[in-house]
Design an enzyme around this catalytic site. Structure first.
Site, PDB file in Angstrom:
ATOM      1  CE1 TYR A   2      -3.918   1.990   0.142  1.00  0.00           C
ATOM      2  CE2 TYR A   2      -3.413   2.510   2.425  1.00  0.00           C
ATOM      3  CZ  TYR A   2      -4.186   2.703   1.292  1.00  0.00           C
ATOM      4  OH  TYR A   2      -5.220   3.595   1.325  1.00  0.00           O
TER       5      TYR A   2
ATOM      6  CD  GLU B  71      -9.254   4.311  -2.915  1.00  0.00           C
ATOM      7  OE1 GLU B  71      -8.412   5.157  -2.558  1.00  0.00           O
ATOM      8  OE2 GLU B  71     -10.121   3.856  -2.159  1.00  0.00           O
ATOM      9  CG  ASP B  72      -6.821   7.068  -5.676  1.00  0.00           C
ATOM     10  OD1 ASP B  72      -7.185   7.671  -4.654  1.00  0.00           O
ATOM     11  OD2 ASP B  72      -5.764   6.423  -5.734  1.00  0.00           O
TER      12      ASP B  72
ATOM     13  CE  LYS C 159      -7.339   2.757  -0.818  1.00  0.00           C
ATOM     14  NZ  LYS C 159      -7.517   3.563   0.364  1.00  0.00           N
TER      15      LYS C 159
ATOM     16  CG  ASN D 213      -2.691   3.500   6.238  1.00  0.00           C
ATOM     17  OD1 ASN D 213      -3.620   3.313   5.460  1.00  0.00           O
ATOM     18  ND2 ASN D 213      -1.477   3.034   6.031  1.00  0.00           N
TER      19      ASN D 213
ATOM     20  CG  ASP E  28     -10.729   4.903   1.269  1.00  0.00           C
ATOM     21  OD1 ASP E  28     -11.187   4.781   2.417  1.00  0.00           O
ATOM     22  OD2 ASP E  28      -9.510   4.853   1.018  1.00  0.00           O
ATOM     23  CG  ASP E  29      -9.827   8.916  -2.705  1.00  0.00           C
ATOM     24  OD1 ASP E  29      -8.728   8.525  -2.329  1.00  0.00           O
ATOM     25  OD2 ASP E  29     -10.427   8.425  -3.685  1.00  0.00           O
TER      26      ASP E  29
ATOM     27  CG  ASN F  47      -0.691   8.868   1.609  1.00  0.00           C
ATOM     28  OD1 ASN F  47       0.240   8.758   2.383  1.00  0.00           O
ATOM     29  ND2 ASN F  47      -1.935   8.544   1.932  1.00  0.00           N
TER      30      ASN F  47
ATOM     31  NE  ARG G 188      -6.822  11.969  -5.816  1.00  0.00           N
ATOM     32  CZ  ARG G 188      -7.128  11.770  -4.554  1.00  0.00           C
ATOM     33  NH1 ARG G 188      -7.795  12.665  -3.882  1.00  0.00           N
ATOM     34  NH2 ARG G 188      -6.809  10.637  -3.936  1.00  0.00           N
TER      35      ARG G 188
END
Length: 574
Positions: free
Chosen positions: A105, A248-249, A176, A456, A271-272, A411, A158
């Site tokens: 990760y 995600e992203d 993930k 995290n 999640d972001d 990150n 992203r």
């Protein structure tokens, strides 16, 4: 593959034979197959005659791991192990989660995504393109597992703080979901990584001969929305309405919009936005125990005004409201700085999300000036601008706060707003620090040692996913993430706080995820959000029964008697 259990053992039945067994990561045990199993499965002679226990196999993996030259090599090595022997892969991860999480990760997964054309070995997950529209239901049939409980999906626009990596972004859903299992205990066969490839605007990738995705600009607008709509419907038609879909992203332009569009229609979260919010607010709740204050006592400045900032700000607002503050007064305590400076009323081109946090104030361009003027009690960095928390900013924070709260959450590590050492040194050990990626412990000249808290998301999404799927929730409300933040903060001991930790040690993350999942299940049944009935009387036992075991299972062997000479083959055991 089918399982059957008596009171003491679980046996695996499979129709596969020979090479098919040794090439299937779900079934493969390497040299741990017993002689009976080897004979029964038709793999005797395909393996060396020695028998190695799983513990010895772990030792062999660790020795090979130590020979690798850098983190990218270690990532490739672990991913190839996952492709060969799933149980051994997770056994290794769990053996030292603190050591291996930064490899599978953040931060290494970011580098792995950038190099995905080089590191790609075998298919893992589904690649769905914009050109597959109107065929998604058929495409999902290609996936061999029918009982999928969780999907992690990205469009690669992203990736972490690295920008548009297109199809290379597949490393994120894969990573993930590895943590869904390693940290949360969800069976890997119930997890599906998905890449929605709609092209990329990254010119370097479009010119790269090793690029594995579509070679055209990102397709947006109506076609994009139709793909997402069809995807959500196809997934739930195939796997059920209670199948969790984690976004995600995705870039800001789509992330908020898609969350708003689908959150009340499907079992989904971003999640972001929400995972990052829960882990950041958990860190703030822990910090409140150090400052002996309430959330509503604080003034918070965000460096960044994207998905993470908005998500955290929303959850902070909920926490302040819970303390009795009005919504309007909550919003007044939160300030944001984006690429154009402080977000204030009357500024041009403010999005709907930013408008909510725009206050009456003169325009200010620089973060240093904002901090000097507003004198916040906490600063939170989520804009992926390395070094944004300058020496001056950190010293100023320490000058008007006895215990300044400084969260550098971007990150990977290379994008962090400041290092743990800078925070502790410049505040003379008074700073309350958390980061998104791991930092080594810091020892000050006076001998005090601090262990930086890593905010995290892995503290959040595995436990939430396990809880949500354990009781078959159909929708995930924002309350679940506030509950999560409170629960994680409760698990931080006074000893942890005295050492500078705002989160439970990563070594305890499986226990954190389990306890979090139980709280989610209890909350879901209490608020009539669960759809799994009858309601389990013992919710802890119910959740525990779903946890994936990394121990090898025994294959059921027929009662057929093998020739005596076959059974007496000389073998060595370790």
């Amino acid at each position: 593959m089918h399982k059957s259990a008596d009171q003491s053992k679980t046996f695996v039945y499979t129709k596969k034979r020979g090479y098919d067994v040794t090439r299937n990561p779900h079934l493969n045990k390497g040299m741990a197959f017993t002689l009976e199993e080897r004979l029964q499965l038709g793999i005797h002679g395909l393996l060396p005659p020695c028998f190695l226990s799983q513990d010895v196999q772990v030792l062999r993996v660790l020795r090979n791991y130590d020979l690798k030259k850098d983190d990218l090599d270690r990532y490739v090595f672990l991913m190839s192990l996952q492709d060969r022997n799933e149980k051994l892969f997770y056994k290794v991860l769990i053996s030292d989660i603190e050591r291996f999480m930064p490899i599978v990760y953040t931060p290494t997964v970011g580098l792995a995504c950038q190099q995905y054309g080089l590191t790609y070995r075998r298919p893992r997950g589904l690649f769905i393109t914009i050109h597959d529209r109107s065929h998604l239901a058929t495409l999902l049939q290609s996936w061999p597992e029918k009982d999928i409980r969780a999907v992690v999906v990205t469009d690669g626009e992203r990736i972490l703080g690295l920008g548009d990596l297109g199809c290379y972004g597949m490393g994120i859903p894969v990573g993930k979901l590895a943590l869904y299992t390693a940290c949360g205990g969800m069976p890997p066969q119930q997890c599906l990584p998905v890449m929605l490839d709609v092209g990329t605007d990254n010119q370097e990738l479009l010119k790269d001969p090793l690029y594995i995705g579509l070679r055209h600009k990102r397709i947006r607008g109506k076609e994009y929305d139709e793909l997402l709509e069809e995807f959500m419907k196809a997934v739930t038609d195939r796997f059920g309405m209670e199948c969790l879909i984690q976004f995600e992203d995705f870039a800001n332009i789509n992330a908020f919009r898609l969350l708003s569009k689908y959150r009340n229609k499907y079992c989904t979260f971003n999640d972001d936005i929400q995972g990052t919010a829960a882990v950041a607010v958990a860190g703030l709740f822990a910090a409140l125990r150090i400052t002996k204050s309430k959330m509503s006592d604080h003034t918070i400045v965000f460096q960044g005004a994207g998905e993470a900032a908005m998500g955290i700000a929303e959850l902070i607002t909920m926490a302040m409201e819970k303390e009795g503050l009005s919504k309007n007064d909550c919003l007044k305590r939160i300030w944001m700085v984006d690429s154009k400076g402080l977000i204030v009323k009357g500024r041009d081109h403010l999005t709907h999300e930013k408008e909510r946090f725009a206050h009456e104030h003169p325009q200010m361009k620089k973060l240093e000036d904002v901090v000097k003027t507003l004198k916040p009690t906490a600063i939170i960095g989520v804009a992926a601008i390395a070094g944004a928390f300058t020496e001056q900013i950190i010293k100023d924070m320490a000058s008007f706060n006895e215990r300044p709260i400084i969260f550098a959450l971007s990150n990977p590590t290379s994008k962090a707003e400041c290092t743990a050492e800078q925070c502790y040194t410049l505040t003379e050990g008074r700073g309350i620090f958390a980061s998104g990626s791991p930092f080594n412990p810091v020892t000050l000249p006076d001998g005090r040692k601090f262990y930086p808290g890593q905010g995290n998301n892995a503290y959040v999404f595995p436990g939430v996913a396990l809880g949500v799927t354990a009781c078959a929730m159909r929708h995930i409300t924002e309350d679940i993430f506030l509950l999560t933040a409170e629960a994680i903060a409760e698990m931080v001991t006074d000893k942890d706080l005295s050492e500078g930790r705002l989160y439970p040690p990563l070594t305890n993350i499986r226990d954190v995820s389990f306890r979090l999942a139980v709280k989610v299940v209890e909350y879901a049944y209490k608020h009539k959000m669960a759809t799994l009935y009858p309601e389990p009387a013992d919710k802890e036992a119910h959740v525990r029964s779903l946890i994936y075991s990394t121990d090898y299972e025994e294959f059921a062997v027929d009662s057929y008697r093998w020739p005596e000479e076959a059974m007496s083959i000389q073998t060595c055991k370790l």
